[in-house]
Structures are given as C-alpha cells and as structure tokens.
Scaffold this motif. Structure first.
Motif, PDB file in Angstrom:
ATOM      1  N   UNK A  29      15.958  40.793  21.208  1.00  0.00           N
ATOM      2  CA  UNK A  29      15.231  42.067  20.040  1.00  0.00           C
ATOM      3  C   UNK A  29      14.298  41.101  19.398  1.00  0.00           C
ATOM      4  N   UNK A  30      15.336  39.578  18.738  1.00  0.00           N
ATOM      5  CA  UNK A  30      14.410  38.996  17.936  1.00  0.00           C
ATOM      6  C   UNK A  30      13.544  38.883  19.001  1.00  0.00           C
ATOM      7  N   UNK A  31      13.554  38.103  20.120  1.00  0.00           N
ATOM      8  CA  UNK A  31      12.756  37.834  19.890  1.00  0.00           C
ATOM      9  C   UNK A  31      11.159  38.729  20.839  1.00  0.00           C
ATOM     10  N   UNK A  32      11.504  40.629  21.121  1.00  0.00           N
ATOM     11  CA  UNK A  32      10.520  41.584  20.994  1.00  0.00           C
ATOM     12  C   UNK A  32      10.395  41.996  19.749  1.00  0.00           C
ATOM     13  N   UNK A  88      16.197  50.571  16.373  1.00  0.00           N
ATOM     14  CA  UNK A  88      16.167  51.252  17.482  1.00  0.00           C
ATOM     15  C   UNK A  88      16.842  50.691  18.856  1.00  0.00           C
ATOM     16  N   UNK A  89      17.634  49.546  18.822  1.00  0.00           N
ATOM     17  CA  UNK A  89      17.671  48.530  19.859  1.00  0.00           C
ATOM     18  C   UNK A  89      19.150  49.034  19.307  1.00  0.00           C
ATOM     19  N   UNK A  90      19.219  48.535  18.596  1.00  0.00           N
ATOM     20  CA  UNK A  90      20.870  49.029  18.303  1.00  0.00           C
ATOM     21  C   UNK A  90      21.685  50.247  18.042  1.00  0.00           C
ATOM     22  N   UNK A  91      20.531  51.484  18.046  1.00  0.00           N
ATOM     23  CA  UNK A  91      20.693  53.108  18.833  1.00  0.00           C
ATOM     24  C   UNK A  91      20.985  53.053  19.941  1.00  0.00           C
TER      25      UNK A  91
END
Length: 191
Positions: free
Chosen positions: A173-176, A93-96
């Motif tokens: 995103x990795x931290x999320x 979803x982050x990529x989208x």
C-alpha cells in the motif's frame, strides 16, 4: 372501549434490520465467497424473510452495494496537503477492502457489473459518485482526473484481491501511494 394494542405496525421493526442484514451479508461472503453468498443464505443467517430483504434491495447486487456503503462510510480525507489527502484516501480504501468480507463483496459485485448495465449504474451512482465528489471537492480536481485516481487505486487493490484472495499488505500500500502521488501532484499529468 379503549384498545391496548400497540401503535407499532405489524412485522419486524425496521430499525436495526439493515445492520443485521449487512453483518450477515459480509459474514456470508467472507465464509462462502461472493458467488455462493446468495440472498437465500443471507436471509437464513439473519432469520429475516427473503421477501423482506428483496423489498429493501431488489437484487443481490443492490444489497451488496448498500452493504459496502455502510461498511465504507464517508471517506476520511485527512491532512493539510494534497499528498496527505490522497495518501489518507488510498490507505483508507485499502484498509476497508482488507476487512473480512468487504473486499470479496466489492470484487464480486464489481465483476457482476461488467455484464449487468443496471448494476453498473447502481455502482456508479450510489457507490462511486459520493466518493468521487468528496475527492473532487477536497482536491479541486476535475471529474476525469478523480475518476482516473479511483480507477488506478481501487483497480489495483481489487486486482490484488482477485489474484491472491488477500488484501494488499501495508508495504505494498505504501508503494502504491508512492507510485500514485507524483502523477497527481500539483500541475502533474493531463488536466
């Protein structure tokens, strides 16, 4: 007397219209922003009559939701463990949301839905429910926990878009992922 006329009904062929409108919608949103990406401007960019667009999608919000469904496609739930499944969903979803026009369109329609109950219903049933159900099935979680997972992840990503105009960078995103996964690990959090 035999007719040589085509059996095709009059007007533009329906196949491909969605793809043309969706591409023009995302491009227009990306170039002008959500608020200025009107159906008039989208129609002009496609060369398709505004009435044709409104016959298929009764409002800008309905068009945007259909466009987002097309852009997102099915959630690719990858991995053998719960953590891998949730991590893949978050990264997907982050990529989208980071694709040109997609994050802007999502944030805009989400904002419009705050004061539009009909649009909120479209967002809930057409956009959120298919992904919620897929996550519920994959994770074996009840609806309320999956909705909370979606709220936390999508809310965070859209907040970043709204505050900076940019999608979240990979390190964030990795931290999320690292922040969210412990809460949703086996037997963690309220059921």
């Amino acid at each position: 007397m035999t007719s040589t006329a085509s059996a095709r009904p009059p007007g533009r062929p329906r196949s491909g219209v969605d793809a043309v409108v969706f591409a023009a919608t995302l491009s227009t949103v990306h170039e002008l922003g959500y608020a200025r990406a009107t159906v008039d401007r989208i129609a002009a960019a496609t060369g398709i009559a505004k009435t044709t667009i409104y016959r298929r999608w009764p409002s800008k919000g309905a068009l945007i939701v259909a466009c987002l469904l097309d852009a997102f496609g099915p959630v690719p739930l990858e991995g053998a463990s719960r953590a891998e499944l949730m991590s893949s969903a978050i990264r997907w979803i982050a990529a989208k949301i980071g694709e040109p026009g997609v994050g802007d369109a999502f944030a805009g329609v989400f904002s419009d839905a705050v004061s539009d109950p009909e649009l909120r219903e479209i967002l809930s049933t057409r956009l959120q429910d298919p992904y919620r159900i897929a996550l519920q099935d994959a994770l074996g979680e009840p609806e309320n926990r999956v909705l909370f997972f979606i709220d936390v992840v999508v809310g965070t990503l859209l907040h970043r878009m709204g505050m900076t105009g940019e999608p979240m960078v990979d390190a964030d995103v990795t931290a999320l992922v690292e922040m969210v996964l412990p809460y949703f690990a086996e037997d963690a959090g309220p059921a």
